[in-house]
Design an enzyme around this catalytic site. Structure first.
Site, short mmCIF file in Angstrom:
data_model
loop_
_atom_site.label_atom_id
_atom_site.label_comp_id
_atom_site.label_asym_id
_atom_site.label_seq_id
_atom_site.Cartn_x
_atom_site.Cartn_y
_atom_site.Cartn_z
N THR A 59 0.80 -1.23 0.00
CA THR A 59 0.00 0.00 0.00
C THR A 59 0.82 1.27 0.00
O THR A 59 0.33 2.31 -0.38
CB THR A 59 -0.92 0.04 1.23
OG1 THR A 59 -0.11 0.12 2.41
CG2 THR A 59 -1.78 -1.20 1.29
N GLY A 60 2.07 1.18 0.46
CA GLY A 60 2.87 2.40 0.58
C GLY A 60 4.20 2.26 -0.09
O GLY A 60 5.17 2.90 0.30
N GLN A 82 2.17 3.98 -8.29
CA GLN A 82 2.74 3.00 -9.20
C GLN A 82 2.55 1.58 -8.68
O GLN A 82 2.24 0.67 -9.44
CB GLN A 82 4.23 3.29 -9.42
CG GLN A 82 4.52 4.59 -10.15
CD GLN A 82 4.18 4.51 -11.63
OE1 GLN A 82 3.86 3.46 -12.14
NE2 GLN A 82 4.26 5.65 -12.31
N GLU A 159 17.04 -1.79 -7.62
CA GLU A 159 18.44 -1.69 -7.99
C GLU A 159 19.18 -0.94 -6.87
O GLU A 159 18.58 -0.30 -6.03
CB GLU A 159 18.59 -0.94 -9.32
CG GLU A 159 19.98 -1.01 -9.90
CD GLU A 159 20.07 -0.40 -11.31
OE1 GLU A 159 19.06 0.16 -11.76
OE2 GLU A 159 21.13 -0.49 -11.91
N TYR A 222 11.82 -7.38 -23.02
CA TYR A 222 10.54 -6.87 -23.51
C TYR A 222 10.52 -6.85 -25.04
O TYR A 222 9.54 -7.25 -25.68
CB TYR A 222 10.26 -5.45 -23.01
CG TYR A 222 10.44 -5.24 -21.54
CD1 TYR A 222 10.31 -6.28 -20.62
CD2 TYR A 222 10.77 -3.98 -21.03
CE1 TYR A 222 10.49 -6.08 -19.26
CE2 TYR A 222 10.94 -3.76 -19.67
CZ TYR A 222 10.82 -4.82 -18.80
OH TYR A 222 11.01 -4.62 -17.45
N GLU A 272 25.00 -10.45 -21.02
CA GLU A 272 25.74 -9.21 -21.18
C GLU A 272 27.10 -9.35 -20.50
O GLU A 272 27.44 -10.41 -19.96
CB GLU A 272 24.97 -8.02 -20.61
CG GLU A 272 24.71 -8.11 -19.11
CD GLU A 272 23.77 -7.02 -18.60
OE1 GLU A 272 22.91 -6.58 -19.37
OE2 GLU A 272 23.89 -6.64 -17.43
N HIS A 315 23.69 -1.24 -15.87
CA HIS A 315 23.30 -2.19 -14.83
C HIS A 315 24.36 -2.25 -13.73
O HIS A 315 25.55 -2.10 -14.01
CB HIS A 315 23.12 -3.59 -15.41
CG HIS A 315 21.92 -3.73 -16.26
ND1 HIS A 315 21.80 -4.66 -17.27
CD2 HIS A 315 20.74 -3.05 -16.27
CE1 HIS A 315 20.63 -4.55 -17.84
NE2 HIS A 315 19.98 -3.58 -17.27
#
Length: 727
Positions: A59-60, A82, A159, A222, A272, A315
């Site tokens: 919720t937060g 979000q 991250e 994606y 990568e 990254h």
């Protein structure tokens, strides 16, 4: 019974073990009489319609604050929106979210129960998985709480979790067989067939189908998903192992799950630079293909072929430590194992479709097993061996590194002296060669380790792991001395050096302490009775900046940063970009004439690589990150235009979290406000791509809009060449 569980103190400026007691159903993390096997938790990755999911930070949450590069306090309201929006989307898509956790609170959110602890949620809601949607400074405690409660699958998206926090988390994970971690720094895991999303993958890219994806890069995964959709294949499952230094789940782990999955018919692997995960995946693929009558087709891509050695390419884990393989070595290993190599994610769909139909994929940017490499620059780069220490630091500009804190050589050596580590001041007294001795992390085993080499070259190095909690007490000192080429009598002299380096590594949260040790002479009696001893001639420390920026620790190390000489203009631009959440790195090739502007670190690395394959030369790496707003795009253009080499700008956007129409408006705004004379090529795919392309086409500005990467790259190369000839 009560179990004594190691916890990590988050008191500002400290990192000390502390303990809490919890009911662990008769299990103790530290009972060595009980055999634990973290590998046995692989099965927990098999999510689907049956998976009961909770959210931590329901919720937060400020879980997207790491995407917006703002402070958690500033972003709390937006983070709340979000997190709630993410949960609503996932529920509407079909994810079986059964509730959530917010510390110290109980109630209801979105019509679902909210409980004060993960243990209470486990008792009441009986979840199979938890999504940890909190910022980096909260994530360590959240992961710990989920492990203690024995949640089967833990997905951490944040991250910049400090490296030493993760080392401690892994030391606990290895002692248990209940919980599996995905992440940190992961887009999450999603089952298209089972309609279960734990993460923030853009749902329009995912539909039930035949292709499994395992990836270190979110944005590349994606675009891979979208490519499989365009080819009529869809996806079974996508496992985002994430771009962290020490992920809880590896590429090899993901491959094992996907080959066992009945809905997966072919696999896309996305790797990568940094670490050995791709080499281990290649070894696994080779064994799998040798033992399987009809192995599933596998295509792969490796980002960072043209990465700058020693730089962190977006990254957290996208950098190469001494002794680790280059990106091209990974490409060659995967090809030798039987994987088809491609150079751009948009090719995954057509290539895997051809492989499933029994035909051999071909065309530009495709390199089937056993064929000559397609990459233009492949034969001119050192691909066959690990990077040496010198190569790994060749182009380092540490002032602008997010993870590294630059210290002068005198400051670094003073840190060693303070711990009683012998340092040689008179290089004229050297009696033998310099030898590499370093403390760092072994990404394969998720342990700290000693790297030893009889020379300064890491090619001949060997890793010696040690348990994080023992500070090297379990190290085989005679074996290390032997590998260094030292005689048996040198062990006593080597012991305090290694002990002191490990103490410094641990207490000050380093990710690398690289030194060269030498033999010196000393007089212990005052009567010219000289004896040979070991000492350190030079040191190259790398300290984890995330410990300070995310958790407020190690302020004393921050204070030692080298403030002189004044940074160059290039360093100033890179540092200014970092403050705004943009990763900008100027590439050293003097012929680089195409400025790049990309959303996502993996896609940004791949854009530089794919441009090189097409015959172009990028001038920079630029990742706008998740904060790709119209204003960010404008600021990114300003950064790119500080480089006089740039004759054309190539904007390559895949709309996932970043909306294509928003980026298009940002491009138009920037072009007008900056009165740009440099031509701009814009490639927009993904979410709202058609609207974005329409905005570019109808702007009335000299902008060139494409949806196909090859066409866009060709146009950018053409315009850059024209600009170069005109100048």
């Amino acid at each position: 019974m009560l179990s004594r569980v190691p916890r990590i103190s988050r008191a500002k400026g400290t990192l000390l073990p502390r303990y809490s007691y919890s009911l662990a159903a008769g299990r103790s993390f530290h009972n060595t009489a009980i055999v634990r096997n973290y590998d046995s938790t692989l099965k927990n990755l098999k999510i689907g319609s049956h998976t009961r999911v909770i959210f931590q930070g329901f919720t937060g949450s400020v879980f997207l604050s790491f995407l917006y590069a703002e402070t958690p306090v500033d972003n709390a309201i937006q983070g709340d929106r979000q997190a709630t929006a993410n949960a609503k989307e996932s529920i509407a898509w079909g994810t079986n979210i059964v509730g959530g956790v917010r510390p110290g609170r109980e109630g209801e959110h979105l019509g679902l129960p909210v409980l004060p602890t993960v243990r209470k949620a486990m008792e009441v809601l009986k979840p199979d998985a938890t999504g940890i949607y909190v910022a980096a400074h909260q994530a360590t405690a959240a992961i710990e709480e989920a492990i203690e409660a024995e949640v089967p699958l833990i997905v951490a998206v944040a991250e910049h979790i400090p490296l030493h926090d993760l080392l401690r988390i892994h030391s606990v994970l290895k002692t248990q067989s209940a919980s599996r971690l995905v992440g940190a720094n992961s887009p999450g895991i999603i089952s298209s067939v089972g309609k279960c999303r734990i993460g923030f993958q853009p749902l329009p890219c995912f539909e039930p189908g035949r292709i499994g994806i395992v990836a270190r890069s979110g944005t590349l995964s994606y675009e891979t998903a979208a490519s499989t959709l365009r080819s009529g294949l869809g996806q079974s499952m996508s496992i985002g192992v994430g771009g962290d230094v020490l992920p809880g789940t590896t590429l090899k782990d993901g491959l094992q799950i996907l080959v066992e999955d009945k809905d997966t018919e072919a696999i896309a692997l996305i790797g990568e630079i940094g670490g050995d995960a791709e080499i281990e995946a290649a070894d696994w693929i080779m064994v799998y293909r040798s033992r399987t009558e009809k192995p599933k087709p596998i295509a792969a891509i490796i980002g960072g072929i043209n990465a700058v050695p020693g730089r962190i390419m977006g990254h957290a884990g996208a950098f190469t430590l001494p002794g680790e393989p280059s990106a091209l070595a990974k490409v060659e290993a995967l090809k030798a194992a039987g994987a088809t190599i491609i150079n751009h994610p948009s090719r995954f769909g057509p290539v895997l479709k051809a492989m499933l139909e029994g035909s051999k994929p071909s065309g530009g940017g495709v390199s089937p097993p056993g064929s000559p490499n397609q990459r233009r620059g492949m034969h001119t780069m050192a691909a066959h061996r690990p990077l040496s220490t010198r190569e790994a630091f060749r182009h380092v500009k540490p002032r602008t590194q997010k993870r590294s804190i630059y210290l002068t050589q005198s400051t670094a050596l003073d840190l060693l002296r303070q711990r009683g580590i012998p340092v040689i001041d008179d290089l004229d007294s050297l009696t033998g060669p310099r030898r590499l001795l370093a403390v760092t992390v072994n990404r394969s085993t998720r342990n700290p380790c000693i790297i030893a080499s009889p020379s300064t070259d890491a090619v001949a190095s060997k890793k010696f792991d040690f348990d994080y909690g023992t500070r090297g007490q379990d190290l085989p000192l005679p074996a290390i001395a032997a590998h260094l080429g030292l005689d048996a009598n040198s062990t006593d002299s080597l012991r305090p050096i290694i002990s002191g380096l490990i103490d410094l590594f641990t207490e000050k949260e380093a990710f690398l302490l690289s030194t060269h040790i030498v033999s010196s002479t000393r007089d212990d009696s005052g009567n010219n009775n000289e004896q040979s001893a070991l000492a350190i001639a030079d040191a190259h420390p790398g300290f984890d900046d995330a410990a300070f920026s995310s958790s407020g620790r190690q302020s004393d190390i921050q204070a030692l940063r080298d403030a002189s000489p004044s940074p160059s203009a290039e360093e100033t631009h890179e540092a200014a970009a970092a403050r705004e959440g943009i990763v900008y790195i100027r590439l050293p090739d003097p012929r680089g004439n195409i400025g790049t502007l990309v959303n996502g670190a993996g896609l940004a690395m791949n854009t530089v690589d794919a441009l090189a394959d097409a015959g172009g030369r990028a001038a920079n790496f630029l990742d706008t990150g998740g904060k790709a707003t119209s204003e960010t795009v404008k600021r990114s253009f300003e950064l790119v235009l500080t480089d006089a080499r740039v004759k054309c700008i190539f904007v390559n956007i895949f709309g996932g979290l970043t909306l294509g129409d928003m980026i298009a408006r940002g491009v138009v705004l920037a072009f007008r406000d900056l009165r740009m004379s440099v031509p701009v090529v814009v490639r927009i795919r993904g979410t709202n791509e058609q609207e974005g392309q329409r905005i570019i086409a109808e702007s009335g500005l000299p902008l060139f809009a494409f949806d196909d990467f090859d066409e866009a790259a060709a146009k950018a190369i053409e315009l850059a060449s024209e600009g170069l000839s005109e100048s």
